[in-house]
Design a protein around this motif. Sequence first.
Motif, short mmCIF file in Angstrom:
data_model
loop_
_atom_site.label_atom_id
_atom_site.label_comp_id
_atom_site.label_asym_id
_atom_site.label_seq_id
_atom_site.Cartn_x
_atom_site.Cartn_y
_atom_site.Cartn_z
N GLY A 197 0.78 -1.23 0.00
CA GLY A 197 0.00 0.00 0.00
C GLY A 197 0.81 1.28 0.00
N GLN A 198 2.14 1.17 0.01
CA GLN A 198 2.97 2.38 -0.06
C GLN A 198 2.90 2.94 -1.48
OE1 GLN A 198 6.88 1.13 1.08
NE2 GLN A 198 6.46 1.33 3.26
N THR A 199 3.26 4.20 -1.60
CA THR A 199 3.26 4.83 -2.91
C THR A 199 4.36 4.24 -3.79
OG1 THR A 199 4.66 6.59 -2.03
CG2 THR A 199 2.29 7.03 -2.13
N ASP A 200 4.14 4.29 -5.10
CA ASP A 200 5.16 3.84 -6.04
C ASP A 200 6.13 4.99 -6.30
OD1 ASP A 200 3.60 1.58 -6.12
OD2 ASP A 200 3.06 1.75 -8.23
N ARG A 201 7.28 4.67 -6.84
CA ARG A 201 8.30 5.67 -7.13
C ARG A 201 8.69 5.60 -8.61
NH1 ARG A 201 12.62 5.23 -2.14
NH2 ARG A 201 11.16 5.84 -0.50
N ALA A 202 9.03 6.75 -9.16
CA ALA A 202 9.54 6.81 -10.53
C ALA A 202 10.89 7.51 -10.51
CB ALA A 202 8.57 7.55 -11.44
N TYR A 203 11.79 6.98 -11.30
CA TYR A 203 13.14 7.53 -11.42
C TYR A 203 13.40 7.81 -12.89
CZ TYR A 203 13.52 5.27 -6.87
OH TYR A 203 13.30 4.87 -5.57
N VAL A 204 13.94 8.97 -13.19
CA VAL A 204 14.32 9.30 -14.57
C VAL A 204 15.75 9.83 -14.59
CG1 VAL A 204 11.96 9.77 -15.36
CG2 VAL A 204 13.36 11.64 -14.49
N THR A 205 16.36 9.67 -15.73
CA THR A 205 17.64 10.30 -16.00
C THR A 205 17.44 11.11 -17.27
OG1 THR A 205 18.87 8.46 -15.04
CG2 THR A 205 20.10 9.94 -16.49
N ILE A 206 17.70 12.41 -17.18
CA ILE A 206 17.50 13.31 -18.31
C ILE A 206 18.79 14.06 -18.58
CG2 ILE A 206 16.18 15.27 -19.23
CD1 ILE A 206 13.93 14.46 -17.25
N TRP A 207 19.27 13.98 -19.81
CA TRP A 207 20.47 14.69 -20.24
C TRP A 207 20.06 15.98 -20.94
CZ3 TRP A 207 25.34 15.59 -19.66
CH2 TRP A 207 26.08 16.21 -20.67
N ASN A 208 20.64 17.10 -20.51
CA ASN A 208 20.44 18.38 -21.17
C ASN A 208 21.75 18.76 -21.84
OD1 ASN A 208 19.86 20.94 -22.04
ND2 ASN A 208 19.77 21.85 -20.01
N GLY A 209 21.87 18.45 -23.12
CA GLY A 209 23.08 18.79 -23.87
C GLY A 209 23.01 20.17 -24.49
N GLY A 210 21.95 20.91 -24.18
CA GLY A 210 21.77 22.25 -24.75
C GLY A 210 22.64 23.30 -24.09
N GLU A 211 22.51 24.51 -24.59
CA GLU A 211 23.29 25.65 -24.10
C GLU A 211 22.59 26.39 -22.96
OE1 GLU A 211 26.39 26.23 -25.12
OE2 GLU A 211 26.22 24.53 -26.48
N SER A 212 21.34 26.01 -22.67
CA SER A 212 20.56 26.70 -21.63
C SER A 212 20.01 25.70 -20.63
CB SER A 212 19.37 27.44 -22.27
OG SER A 212 19.82 28.33 -23.26
N PRO A 213 19.83 26.12 -19.39
CA PRO A 213 19.19 25.23 -18.42
C PRO A 213 17.71 25.05 -18.77
CG PRO A 213 19.58 27.39 -17.45
CD PRO A 213 20.20 27.41 -18.82
N VAL A 214 17.14 23.94 -18.37
CA VAL A 214 15.71 23.69 -18.53
C VAL A 214 15.16 23.20 -17.21
CG1 VAL A 214 15.76 23.20 -21.01
CG2 VAL A 214 16.01 21.34 -19.38
N SER A 215 13.89 23.49 -16.96
CA SER A 215 13.25 23.05 -15.73
C SER A 215 12.04 22.19 -16.06
CB SER A 215 12.79 24.26 -14.90
OG SER A 215 13.91 25.00 -14.47
N ILE A 216 11.82 21.20 -15.21
CA ILE A 216 10.61 20.38 -15.31
C ILE A 216 9.50 21.16 -14.63
CG2 ILE A 216 9.50 18.24 -14.55
CD1 ILE A 216 12.30 16.93 -14.68
N ILE A 217 8.39 21.35 -15.35
CA ILE A 217 7.28 22.10 -14.76
C ILE A 217 6.08 21.23 -14.43
CG2 ILE A 217 7.99 24.32 -15.72
CD1 ILE A 217 5.80 23.95 -17.87
N ASP A 218 6.02 20.02 -15.02
CA ASP A 218 4.92 19.12 -14.69
C ASP A 218 5.27 17.71 -15.14
OD1 ASP A 218 2.53 18.35 -13.57
OD2 ASP A 218 1.28 19.23 -15.12
N VAL A 219 4.70 16.73 -14.44
CA VAL A 219 4.87 15.32 -14.77
C VAL A 219 3.53 14.64 -14.59
CG1 VAL A 219 5.98 13.14 -14.10
CG2 VAL A 219 7.29 15.27 -14.04
N SER A 220 3.15 13.85 -15.58
CA SER A 220 1.97 13.01 -15.42
C SER A 220 2.35 11.59 -15.81
CB SER A 220 0.81 13.52 -16.28
OG SER A 220 1.18 13.58 -17.63
#
Length: 157
Positions: free
Chosen positions: A45-68
């Motif tokens: 009954g515990q909550t599930d977990r999600a793990y991601v690895t995201i590479w940003n090879g761009g010239e600018s930072p990016v932020s995660i604003i939402d996840v579904s």
Amino acid sequence: MRLFGVFSTFFLSALMVLSTAPVANTREAEALVIERAEIIAGRDGQTDRAYVTIWNGGESPVSIIDVSIAGYEDVRVVTAAETTRVKVTDAVLTIPAKSELLMRPSTVYFEMRRTNPLTVNASVEIKIEFDNKRNMIIATSPKTQGTFTDHHHRREG
């Protein structure tokens, strides 16, 4: 006739700006890669977990604003060090330029509640929205507890 020449020069200049702007954005967007996504089922009954690895090879930072995540609700960001749980829309998850976000059980991860019974090895879509107007979807299969795999971007050459 002179007015037409000025107008056509302006129009062509504007067209060139419009046609070159997406190229830069496309290159930035192509530099953003979800390298790994895992969902680990919680116990009893515990909550599930999600793990991601995201590479940003761009010239600018990016932020995660939402996840579904299909089949889940109330996705939250958990920082293991502080044991805080924050809605993704209220969290600050920024990936600096030429860097990666590497989620692990001991650092940061997503926590969420199932809305349907767990089906191990069924395909589940994770949709991640970024502040650069980019949305990315990756499919993964929920796994049972204790099967977390570590992976991160390694520079070549």
